[in-house]
Write an enzyme that holds these catalytic residues in place. Structure first.
Site, PDB file in Angstrom:
ATOM      1  N   HIS A   1      18.493  28.249  67.304  1.00  0.00           N
ATOM      2  CA  HIS A   1      18.550  26.789  67.156  1.00  0.00           C
ATOM      3  C   HIS A   1      19.797  26.218  67.830  1.00  0.00           C
ATOM      4  O   HIS A   1      19.739  25.165  68.469  1.00  0.00           O
ATOM      5  CB  HIS A   1      18.528  26.411  65.676  1.00  0.00           C
ATOM      6  CG  HIS A   1      17.282  26.834  64.967  1.00  0.00           C
ATOM      7  ND1 HIS A   1      17.113  26.720  63.599  1.00  0.00           N
ATOM      8  CD2 HIS A   1      16.129  27.394  65.432  1.00  0.00           C
ATOM      9  CE1 HIS A   1      15.915  27.179  63.263  1.00  0.00           C
ATOM     10  NE2 HIS A   1      15.302  27.605  64.356  1.00  0.00           N
TER      11      HIS A   1
ATOM     12  N   ASP B   1      12.258  27.116  69.713  1.00  0.00           N
ATOM     13  CA  ASP B   1      12.727  28.513  69.719  1.00  0.00           C
ATOM     14  C   ASP B   1      12.661  29.117  71.122  1.00  0.00           C
ATOM     15  O   ASP B   1      13.569  29.857  71.536  1.00  0.00           O
ATOM     16  CB  ASP B   1      11.869  29.360  68.779  1.00  0.00           C
ATOM     17  CG  ASP B   1      12.236  29.169  67.314  1.00  0.00           C
ATOM     18  OD1 ASP B   1      13.308  28.599  67.031  1.00  0.00           O
ATOM     19  OD2 ASP B   1      11.443  29.598  66.450  1.00  0.00           O
TER      20      ASP B   1
ATOM     21  N   HIS C   1       9.942  35.368  68.935  1.00  0.00           N
ATOM     22  CA  HIS C   1      11.245  35.778  69.462  1.00  0.00           C
ATOM     23  C   HIS C   1      11.162  37.057  70.295  1.00  0.00           C
ATOM     24  O   HIS C   1      11.802  37.165  71.343  1.00  0.00           O
ATOM     25  CB  HIS C   1      12.241  35.953  68.315  1.00  0.00           C
ATOM     26  CG  HIS C   1      12.555  34.673  67.609  1.00  0.00           C
ATOM     27  ND1 HIS C   1      13.119  33.599  68.253  1.00  0.00           N
ATOM     28  CD2 HIS C   1      12.364  34.279  66.326  1.00  0.00           C
ATOM     29  CE1 HIS C   1      13.270  32.605  67.398  1.00  0.00           C
ATOM     30  NE2 HIS C   1      12.811  32.995  66.229  1.00  0.00           N
TER      31      HIS C   1
ATOM     32  N   HIS D   1      25.851  67.222 100.778  1.00  0.00           N
ATOM     33  CA  HIS D   1      25.130  66.058 100.223  1.00  0.00           C
ATOM     34  C   HIS D   1      24.935  64.987 101.292  1.00  0.00           C
ATOM     35  O   HIS D   1      25.640  63.970 101.288  1.00  0.00           O
ATOM     36  CB  HIS D   1      25.922  65.483  99.046  1.00  0.00           C
ATOM     37  CG  HIS D   1      25.100  64.639  98.122  1.00  0.00           C
ATOM     38  ND1 HIS D   1      24.826  63.304  98.341  1.00  0.00           N
ATOM     39  CD2 HIS D   1      24.502  64.946  96.949  1.00  0.00           C
ATOM     40  CE1 HIS D   1      24.108  62.819  97.338  1.00  0.00           C
ATOM     41  NE2 HIS D   1      23.898  63.791  96.482  1.00  0.00           N
TER      42      HIS D   1
END
Length: 472
Positions: free
Chosen positions: A87, A273, A296, A375
């Site tokens: 809110h 909401d 929610h 690598h």
């Protein structure tokens, strides 16, 4: 796509007055809460400060920090939480406020009258003012959708020049039926959306009470919906269970004495909401939003998808410029006086920027690096773990620079989180490491957010927590 407003650039906004304070009870905890709105600087966002917790930690109101969505939206950072934030967030976002500090002395915001109206009015009374920084919108260019077919939930956003919301709810309720609510401009938010209260079905109350929830709930801050007639005896039992005054039995419908403000108030509250939960994205958006049976949990998942789209957009369009030719603040010899690392594990060449909370370091990657031998033969790529290590070393320089006799201290990893690798690092690249403290260093523990750039584009990022310890 990220977009600053055209023509006269729109500015970020905060409030002018020093503080606006609310006192009330938490909906679920029932505790007495004092909460204060305060101005915040440019690019601060929304943050809650728990002034009742040692160190008064701040919790950033961002979707990454959502920890619970079972009956409301709760955020948590470093073990400290604040619940029922939607809110407050809805009021700030609906009024176009970008930066706001909310101080609170409890783990839950006050429910007040169950709507966002009191928060919105207080923010307006605090005088909303423009700041120096420009407001940046995320403009939706491609459809984004979230769905839960089992529960009939769907949320979507489509390209549009403005922001608009359309919400539909269907609880198979003989009282509510199908309800629809819309908002086409935030200019109507205060009158059309913010006064709409949260609602609950009478049949849910016993479950909520027995699960130690809604201790601060009442007919003053929630709409109670009765889907069937109940005896006075049953209502008295529920009131006693909730420790609330008895109410007179009615037929099915709304238990509250006051009529609804709008016939579709529950749908409008769902829209309220949704706005509050989407505020957790961290920036305003432009797009058409359609939501069917939102809640929610689904709102937050939808917000995460939009946040992912924003990050991808930034990677494609945002290029951060660093002047790597500027004189070093710390050269390699000065770095060696601070850091214990040596060949082949000292991965920083110089530091070009440093403040109390941020640092920028440089590494020149050459084919002579020992790790390129294996690598990978024929395809030299810098290992991701070494990029993380180099970022950590850069952060370590910032931390140890504030310690007396830094050569007698070391930093040790405690946690690495939210790490992502977005591009290869190869011989010839110049790596720029930018580290910033997420929160102040406490008790020898530091947490930093780090990014690695090549030609201004992020190739690696993550959050790191380390411990500073004196060497034996």
């Amino acid at each position: 796509m990220l977009e600053k407003t055209k023509k006269m650039a729109e500015k970020q906004r905060t409030i002018k007055k020093d503080s606006i304070t609310f006192k009330g009870k938490g909906l679920h905890t029932g505790v007495d809460v004092e909460m204060t709105f305060k101005p915040a600087p440019d690019n601060y966002g929304y943050r809650f400060k728990r002034i009742d917790v040692e160190g008064q930690p701040e919790i950033r109101a961002v979707v990454e920090n959502v920890s619970d969505t079972s009956r409301s939206t709760t955020i948590e950072e470093n073990g400290v939480r604040v619940g029922q934030i939607e809110h407050v967030m809805s009021a700030a976002y609906g009024l176009g406020i970008d930066n706001l500090l909310i101080e609170i002395n409890a783990p839950e915001t006050p429910i007040m009258d169950g709507s966002a109206l009191l928060f919105a009015k207080a923010l307006i009374d605090a005088e909303i003012v423009e700041q120096e920084a420009e407001k940046v919108y995320y403009v939706v260019k491609n459809n984004i959708s979230y769905s839960d077919e089992e529960r009939g939930i769907e949320l979507m956003t489509f390209p549009d020049d403005n922001i608009s919301f359309n919400v539909m709810i269907d609880y198979n309720s003989s009282v509510l039926g199908n309800q629809y609510a819309s908002l086409n401009t935030f200019k109507d938010y205060v009158q059309e959306i913010s006064p709409c209260k949260t609602f609950v079905f009478l049949k849910e109350l016993e479950f909520l009470a027995k699960n130690n929830l809604i201790k601060g709930g009442s007919l003053d801050n929630a709409i109670v919906i009765m889907e069937k007639e109940e005896s006075q005896e049953e209502l008295d039992r529920l009131c006693d269970l909730l420790n609330r005054p008895h109410v007179n039995a009615k037929g099915r419908g709304i238990l509250n004495d006051n009529d609804l403000i709008f016939p579709n108030e529950p749908a409008r509250h769902k829209l309220l909401d949704l706005i509050g939960d989407l505020a957790l994205i961290g920036m305003p958006i432009k797009g058409k939003i359609l939501a069917t049976r939102p809640g929610h949990a689904s709102n937050v998942e939808f917000a995460k998808l939009i946040k992912q789209a924003i990050k991808k957009s930034k990677q494609k369009t945002q290029k951060v410029e660093f002047d790597i030719t500027k004189p070093a603040i710390l050269d390699i010899n000065q770095i060696k006086n601070i850091m214990p690392h040596r060949y082949p594990f000292l991965l920083i060449d110089k530091i070009i920027e440093m403040s109390k909370t941020e640092i920028v370091g440089i590494k020149n990657v050459t084919f002579n690096e020992p790790f390129f031998q294996g690598h990978f033969p024929g395809e030299p790529v810098m290992p991701g773990v070494l990029q993380i290590e180099a970022m950590a070393q850069t952060g370590g320089i910032l931390v140890l620079s504030n310690v007396e006799e830094p050569e007698h201290y070391s930093t040790y990893f405690l946690k690495i989180d939210k790490v992502k690798f977005r591009g290869k690092v190869i011989p010839g690249d110049v790596l720029v490491f930018k580290l910033e403290l997420i929160e102040p260093i406490r008790r020898g523990i530091c947490t930093m957010r780090g990014q690695t750039f090549v030609n201004g584009i992020v190739v690696c990022e993550g959050e790191m927590t380390a411990m500073i310890q004196k060497n034996r």
